[in-house]
Design a protein around this motif. Structure first.
Motif, short mmCIF file in Angstrom:
data_model
loop_
_atom_site.label_atom_id
_atom_site.label_comp_id
_atom_site.label_asym_id
_atom_site.label_seq_id
_atom_site.Cartn_x
_atom_site.Cartn_y
_atom_site.Cartn_z
N ILE C 7 15.44 29.38 11.42
CA ILE C 7 15.94 27.98 11.38
C ILE C 7 14.85 27.07 11.88
O ILE C 7 14.50 26.09 11.06
N VAL C 10 11.75 27.01 9.49
CA VAL C 10 11.94 26.48 8.26
C VAL C 10 11.69 25.01 8.29
O VAL C 10 11.27 24.24 7.70
N THR C 11 12.87 24.54 9.25
CA THR C 11 12.91 23.10 9.44
C THR C 11 11.75 22.22 9.84
O THR C 11 11.32 21.40 9.52
N SER C 12 11.04 22.93 10.84
CA SER C 12 9.60 22.50 11.24
C SER C 12 8.59 22.33 10.20
O SER C 12 7.82 21.44 9.83
N VAL C 14 9.37 21.95 6.83
CA VAL C 14 10.02 20.80 6.07
C VAL C 14 9.52 19.71 6.68
O VAL C 14 9.28 18.82 5.86
N PHE C 15 9.81 19.43 8.06
CA PHE C 15 9.46 18.28 8.56
C PHE C 15 7.97 17.81 8.65
O PHE C 15 7.66 16.62 8.60
#
Lengths: 184, 122, 139
Positions: C7, C10-12, C14-15
């Motif tokens: 998680i 992936v989020t980093s 995306v950001f």
């Protein structure tokens, strides 16, 4: 904000202290928004709550996480308290001559600020007065500040990057910090 | 909105500043841990920022960005000074932290008393 | 390194582009709204620090080697000082941007844009490099 500061004073776990320092920075950023200083609030939120917290955590990873509980001898307890209180009282006595909060007739608002506010749109042509003062009217100041940041970088590199260079993979990542947390 | 003499906020902003400043000062002089001293120094520093910004505040003013319908602005000069001071502050904090790391490597501790004790042993 | 934390990874990822884009917006929109070189540099640096925290310092240095950062930090200060020198050559005081273009207002715009860029580059390089050295120190 004051409560956070007092808690920082009392708590021994340095990890908590650093995290509370971040919260303290965010609260002060909110205070700056209330005082109309949006640029300053922006910087404080990004720098104080972001970068300096990360740097403090990096230092904690390199040093220890707990503050040693000190022996409370009367000298180490009373002397600083007396010094702090007397300084505080002297400062409060000094504020009695200061202009009131928000007073538009205070001396600070009458020296160069009217020039910036009234003429900068015609002279510099930027809606944001803070930017035009920062980069144009006070360009020398800002050049100096940039040089200070650069010099601090050089100092950090001299102190930390010379001896004992390890492999980069050994660097503490978030995973290592969490493992440390699990061990503790 | 005119400056109101009746609802006068007075000097309380300076007193908040002094309170925070003294907490930071107390941490710096009374606590032995070097990292905690730096946190205290940061509190001290922030209190000075608040002092400057609150001096620049004008009652009824808005942020100093020109826009239609705004006449009264707060003083932009303290904002500029503090903006640069914050970034310089974090750079110097980083320098202080790197000194702490070196002290830790040289003495194996970041408590002031232990360092003094080791110095006296020599 | 952080294989177990999908998680976060992936989020980093995306950001990252949004943080970079926001930093550029802050950099070049500083004339009109809150923002400017100092803030943009810090935000730009924080995106790389995020990357180094999640994916490890080694991967971050592949994207942005510290030798490049050392050059960038000096280059930012030089850009700032260089703008002042250029205004010397076109016949004005040091760091006076009025004569950088035919119209004084345009000159001011160019000058402030370049100077803010210099500030932003220096602050970004300094902050990222300071983080690299702290993280790379090891235990």
């Amino acid at each position: 904000m004051a409560v956070t500061a007092i808690v920082i004073l009392r708590i021994k776990n340095l990890f908590t202290v650093v995290m509370l320092g971040g919260i303290y920075s965010l609260l002060s950023a909110q205070m700056f928004v209330n005082l109309d200083a949006v640029d300053v609030a922006f910087t404080e939120a990004a720098v104080g709550a972001g970068i300096s917290t990360v740097l403090m955590l990096g230092t904690l990873a390199l040093t220890s996480r707990e503050e040693k509980s000190e022996k409370k001898s009367s000298r180490t307890f009373w002397l600083p308290l007396v010094v702090v209180f007397s300084t505080g009282i002297a400062l409060i006595y000094g504020t009695l001559d200061m202009p009131d909060y928000g007073d538009p007739n205070a001396p600070v608002h009458h020296h160069v600020a009217p020039r910036y506010l009234l003429d900068s749109e015609g002279e510099v042509g930027m809606p944001n007065v803070v930017t035009s003062v920062l980069a144009s009217y006070r360009g020398f100041d800002t050049l100096g500040e940039t040089t200070v940041v650069f010099t601090a970088l050089v100092g950090v590199l001299i102190l930390l990057a010379t001896r004992r260079r390890r492999k980069d993979n050994d660097a503490p990542t978030l995973a290592d910090l969490e493992e440390q947390e699990d061990d503790a | 909105m005119q400056y109101n003499e009746i609802i006068n906020p007075g000097l309380y902003n300076y007193w908040i500043v002094i309170f925070l400043m003294m907490i930071g000062f107390y941490i710096v002089i009374a606590r032995g841990n070097l990292v905690k001293k730096l946190v205290g120094l940061n509190i001290f520093q922030t209190s000075v920022f608040v002092l400057y910004i609150s001096m620049g505040k004008v009652v009824g003013g808005t942020a100093p960005i020109f826009g239609e319908g705004f006449e009264v602005f707060s003083n932009p000069l303290p904002h500029v000074l503090i903006l640069t001071a914050i970034v310089v502050g974090v750079a110097t904090t980083a320098l202080g932290l790197s000194l702490v790391v070196r002290i830790r490597e040289a003495y194996g501790t970041i408590e002031e008393e232990d360092i003094h004790a080791q110095e006296e042993d020599f | 390194m952080m294989k177990r934390k999908p998680i976060l990874r992936v989020t980093s990822k995306v950001f990252m582009p949004f943080i970079l884009l926001f930093a550029l917006y802050v950099q070049f929109h500083g004339d009109f709204g809150p923002g400017g070189g100092f803030q943009a540099g810090v935000i730009f640096a924080s995106s790389f620090i995020l990357y180094a925290l999640i994916f490890g310092l080694h991967d971050a240095k592949m994207v942005m080697p510290s030798s490049v950062l050392e050059v960038l930090a000096a280059l930012g200060v030089l850009l700032y000082a260089g703008v002042g020198v250029v205004s010397f050559f076109v016949g004005d005081n040091y760091l006076n941007y009025n004569s950088l273009a035919h119209d004084p207002l345009h000159g001011q715009h160019y000058g402030i844009l370049l100077v803010e860029l210099g500030v932003g580059v220096t602050v970004f390089a300094a902050m990222t490099l300071i983080f690299y050295t702290f993280a790379g120190r090891g235990r």
